[in-house]
Design a protein around this motif. Structure first.
Motif, PDB file in Angstrom:
ATOM      1  N   SER A 150       1.380  -1.570  -0.139  1.00  0.00           N
ATOM      2  CA  SER A 150       0.009  -0.133   0.030  1.00  0.00           C
ATOM      3  C   SER A 150       0.845   1.398   0.015  1.00  0.00           C
ATOM      4  N   TYR A 151       0.223   2.193  -0.367  1.00  0.00           N
ATOM      5  CA  TYR A 151       1.272   3.648  -0.406  1.00  0.00           C
ATOM      6  C   TYR A 151       1.617   4.606   1.096  1.00  0.00           C
ATOM      7  N   ILE A 152       1.233   3.606   2.457  1.00  0.00           N
ATOM      8  CA  ILE A 152       1.311   3.745   3.037  1.00  0.00           C
ATOM      9  C   ILE A 152       2.206   3.359   3.696  1.00  0.00           C
ATOM     10  N   PRO A 172      -0.863  -3.835  -4.788  1.00  0.00           N
ATOM     11  CA  PRO A 172      -1.432  -4.928  -4.045  1.00  0.00           C
ATOM     12  C   PRO A 172      -1.756  -5.569  -3.791  1.00  0.00           C
ATOM     13  N   VAL A 299      -7.278   3.714   9.822  1.00  0.00           N
ATOM     14  CA  VAL A 299      -5.598   3.139  10.186  1.00  0.00           C
ATOM     15  C   VAL A 299      -5.480   3.016   9.005  1.00  0.00           C
ATOM     16  N   GLY A 300      -3.673   3.131   9.077  1.00  0.00           N
ATOM     17  CA  GLY A 300      -3.153   2.794   8.246  1.00  0.00           C
ATOM     18  C   GLY A 300      -3.333   2.363   6.699  1.00  0.00           C
ATOM     19  N   GLU A 304      -6.748   3.113   1.788  1.00  0.00           N
ATOM     20  CA  GLU A 304      -6.906   3.351   0.416  1.00  0.00           C
ATOM     21  C   GLU A 304      -7.085   1.830  -0.161  1.00  0.00           C
ATOM     22  N   ILE A 305      -7.996   1.236   0.303  1.00  0.00           N
ATOM     23  CA  ILE A 305      -7.733   0.437  -0.221  1.00  0.00           C
ATOM     24  C   ILE A 305      -9.663   0.039  -1.023  1.00  0.00           C
ATOM     25  N   PRO A 307     -13.225   2.147  -2.370  1.00  0.00           N
ATOM     26  CA  PRO A 307     -14.014   3.200  -2.480  1.00  0.00           C
ATOM     27  C   PRO A 307     -15.156   3.613  -1.476  1.00  0.00           C
ATOM     28  N   PHE A 349     -11.792  -5.135  -9.338  1.00  0.00           N
ATOM     29  CA  PHE A 349     -10.951  -3.798  -8.475  1.00  0.00           C
ATOM     30  C   PHE A 349     -10.219  -4.669  -8.434  1.00  0.00           C
ATOM     31  N   TYR A 350      -9.232  -5.990  -7.444  1.00  0.00           N
ATOM     32  CA  TYR A 350      -8.287  -6.729  -7.049  1.00  0.00           C
ATOM     33  C   TYR A 350      -8.704  -9.045  -7.631  1.00  0.00           C
TER      34      TYR A 350
ATOM     35  N   ARG B  18      -4.659   8.646  -4.018  1.00  0.00           N
ATOM     36  CA  ARG B  18      -3.735   7.435  -3.019  1.00  0.00           C
ATOM     37  C   ARG B  18      -4.684   6.393  -3.412  1.00  0.00           C
ATOM     38  N   TRP B  21      -7.413   0.141  -4.938  1.00  0.00           N
ATOM     39  CA  TRP B  21      -8.479   0.154  -5.743  1.00  0.00           C
ATOM     40  C   TRP B  21      -8.905   0.377  -6.984  1.00  0.00           C
TER      41      TRP B  21
END
Lengths: 433, 302
Positions: A150-152, A172, A299-300, A304-305, A307, A349-350, B18, B21
């Motif tokens: 993730s970006y974080i 991801p 958190v964390g 991001e994951i 919408p 998405f994934y 950022r 998805w």
């Protein structure tokens, strides 16, 4: 792929390595996994289903399946495996896997390039973090590229290991959407079931759950909880259930095998995650994929994951979790959340194939750049710091000498090379798959 | 694959977001302009101020001074330059005066204190009498305790025990809370000091001197820390005065220059070093840190 953490252990890293390996094999690569052995039965070389070859190195484990960091002892095994399997690139996983770090240290001796994937977030303020961060910085000094989930995680790894941001990629995790299908019939709208599946530990925010669950039960008479997972905070949860007489409202399942997670998820319509830190939050993704509306602490990497319309966020306070849960319950009660649509969106998405493609790009970029020369490596290692630099340089040089000794002792001509490739299509024609 | 050229926006003028998805028209190693925007350096660091630090160091100085005063008393007893009877009288007087001061502070501190002060006083008197008598009875035994041990073993052992005492003592400040759990380290600290006192007392020549020294040690190491914590809640001039008086008294110890050097470095040197070292403070905080759950009372586990 090298990591201490692999099958038969279960967890995020283990699953990631397996799925990535399988997807890369489907794309025509040859993938082998090196991990430590699990005596008595999981030793030697094994094959896993899509043709993934696993080497188990006979190293004893220290704690929680990590081996002792000993810098040099892996080299004889590593050299033989890399030579006989004709490896061109090693991909090491998890920042607490010393086997993975050792692979990165030895790889340049055989002209093999290195990629490292970091799966977790670390702080900077306690002694254990400082020590492991320094270890990571030393080991990743000469890595060719790093991948974060993730970006974080990327920001965290860049700070911890002092890497140039450009060499750190973000790819991801993914999930197998087919395993997490929503229930066919819509759940009864008169009772709303809230699912919690988590290790019951402090870092997973069980205190928040314990503080808010009674309030939610009191405010909404048609809500029930199903809590899956085990851990040190189990006693707190059970105590809360008894003090508030909620035995009929809160079902505590205890440990849940990953295979059973989809069936547990299908019972509910809201997934509650109260983690205090989370690099990626695969459990949230699985729940969303199974058609649940997700309520999570902000958190964390969690923001991001998904919408914004598939997840409700709360600050890590009891009041705010309660507020977010009330809103989510109102939303679900009005039928404002369509499980099948959510499933279809996650499916888009994934996807592991896409992860494999993006990882392939990283591999290609790494193979396209020239490797560091030994002298550059020594200079870079010396640049680590006035104390750590010389220590790591000594390790690097001793490693080179050890390698030279091995070249004499076990000449390359005597190594049993593997030239037969696993051919899935042939296997299919014979009729096994 | 466009993996090396860093373009600000994607092909269709997309802004980088950022989110994981959505597949974005940027390479996976694209460094966004907001990279590390959540990083904050030294967000909750309060810079130390000079006076509060030195006032805090006064506590440690007081503690060390008491050790030095004790050593001074021992040396004078050993050299027969201090009459043991005078010591016993002085110790008893100090105890009585201390009790009176304590009661006065208690009286002015909080008037509406519950738990029956007369009952507590009775218990205090009983305990002190018990200790007094026990020490008288034990004095002859203590006097011959370490007779066959050589003098340098005794000094080494005493030094070690006093170091343990000073290191483990509880210097923390507490604002007159009646319910207070004694920490294990502070109990160990008192034990170490009393052991050191026993070892030293056993080198003395007559029973009365042994008794006097033990009485003084109980006052200095068991009762004074309780009193000291009370002083910590007093205004700064009182603390400074107490520290100064104790520091002057400490100069009667066997090595006055060394004692003075230790006390000065603790009171002035240590805070100065801490102030100077503050410039190297580098604390990194960011969104990856574990959040602290708030808004409820922590449930005691187990």
């Amino acid at each position: 792929m090298i990591s201490d953490f692999f099958h038969p252990e279960v967890g995020g890293v283990e699953n990631h390595i397996y799925m990535l390996g399988a997807s890369l094999i489907r794309r025509g690569h040859k993938v082998i996994v090196i991990t430590h052995s699990h005596p008595p039965d999981r030793v030697g070389v094994r094959w896993l289903v899509p043709g993934l070859k696993v080497y188990h190195i006979p190293f004893p484990t220290l704690v929680s399946s990590a081996t002792l960091p000993n810098f040099l002892t892996f080299l004889p095994y590593f050299r033989t495996i890399v030579l006989r399997e004709r490896i061109t690139l090693i991909h090491s996983h998890a920042s607490l896997s010393s086997l993975g770090h050792e692979g990165i240290l030895h790889a340049h001796l055989l002209g093999v390039r290195t990629v490292f994937t970091d799966h977790s977030l670390f702080g900077f303020d306690d002694a254990a973090s400082i020590l492991t961060n320094k270890l990571l910085e030393g080991m990743l000094r000469n890595v060719d590229a790093a991948i974060c989930v993730s970006y974080i995680g990327r920001e965290n790894t860049v700070l911890r290991a002092n890497l140039p941001p450009k060499s750190v990629y973000v790819i991801p995790n993914a999930i197998v959407a087919d395993n997490f299908r929503p229930a066919h019939s819509r759940p009864h709208t008169d009772t709303i079931t809230i699912i919690v599946i988590s290790r019951l530990a402090y870092r997973k925010g069980v205190d928040l759950l314990v503080a808010t669950a009674p309030r939610i039960c009191a405010a909404f008479p048609d809500v029930r909880f199903v809590v899956g997972g085990d851990g040190p905070k189990m006693a707190d949860l059970l105590q809360m259930r008894e003090t508030h007489f909620l035995q009929d409202r809160i079902t505590v399942l205890g440990p849940v095998v990953h295979r059973d997670v989809p069936s547990v998820l299908r019972q509910g319509s809201i997934f509650l995650n109260t983690s205090l830190t989370e690099a990626f939050g695969i459990a949230i993704l699985e729940a969303a994929c199974a058609g649940l509306h997700v309520v999570s602490t902000r958190v964390g990497g969690v923001p991001e994951i998904l919408p914004e319309d598939m997840i409700s966020f709360a600050a890590p306070t009891a009041d705010d979790v309660f507020r977010a849960m009330s809103e989510a319950i109102a939303l679900v009660a009005q039928g404002g959340h369509d499980p099948h649509r959510a499933h279809q969106r996650i499916r888009g998405f994934y996807d592991w194939t896409r992860v494999a493609e993006r990882t392939e790009v990283v591999y290609r970029n790494v193979l396209a750049t020239p490797p560091y020369s030994l002298w550059t490596r020594i200079e870079r290692t010396m640049g680590l710091g006035p104390f750590v630099g010389p220590i790591y340089t000594v390790i690097l040089i001793v490693d080179c000498l050890f390698f030279a000794l091995l070249e004499r002792w076990m000449p390359r001509e005597n190594i049993d090379y593997v030239d037969v490739k696993w051919d899935a299509t042939r296997f299919e024609t014979v009729g096994f798959l | 694959m466009a993996t090396t050229e860093p373009d600000r926006t994607g092909e269709d003028g997309h802004e980088w977001e950022r989110v994981l998805w959505r597949l974005q028209p940027f390479p996976d190693n694209y460094v966004p302009p907001t990279f590390l925007a959540g990083l904050s350096k030294n967000p909750n660091v309060l810079p130390y101020r000079c006076w509060p630090l030195m006032l805090g160091a006064c506590t440690i100085s007081q503690h060390l001074s008491v050790i030095f005063v004790f050593l001074a008393v021992f040396t004078h007893l050993l050299n027969h330059t201090l009459d043991p009877r005078l010591l016993v009288v002085l110790s008893s007087a100090t105890f009585v005066v201390g009790c009176i001061i304590w009661e006065t502070m208690e009286h002015f501190g909080r008037d509406a204190a519950g738990n029956a002060p007369s009952d507590r006083r009775a218990r205090t008197v009983k305990a002190s009498l018990l200790i007094f008598l026990a020490l008288i009875a034990l004095a002859p035994i203590l006097r011959t305790l370490t007779a066959p041990t050589s003098a340098d073993s005794i000094s080494a052992l005493t030094t070690a025990l006093f170091l343990v005492h000073a290191a483990l003592a509880d210097y923390s400040y507490y604002a007159a809370s009646p319910v207070r759990r004694e920490r294990l380290t502070s109990v160990l600290s008192i034990n170490a000091a009393i052991s050191a006192a026993v070892v030293l007392a056993s080198r003395l020549h007559d029973d009365l001197a042994v008794f006097g020294l033990m009485l003084f040690s109980v006052e200095a190491f068991a009762l004074f820390p309780i009193f000291r914590r009370r002083i910590q809640s007093m205004p700064a001039p009182v603390q400074t005065l107490v520290t100064l008086l104790l520091g002057l008294a400490a100069l009667a110890a066997p090595l006055p220059i060394l004692c003075a050097a230790v006390l000065i470095s603790v009171t002035f040197g240590a805070p100065a070093v801490l102030m100077w070292a503050q410039q190297y403070k580098y604390e990194i905080r960011g969104p990856w840190d574990a959040a602290t759950p708030r808004g409820f009372e922590r449930v005691e586990s187990g």
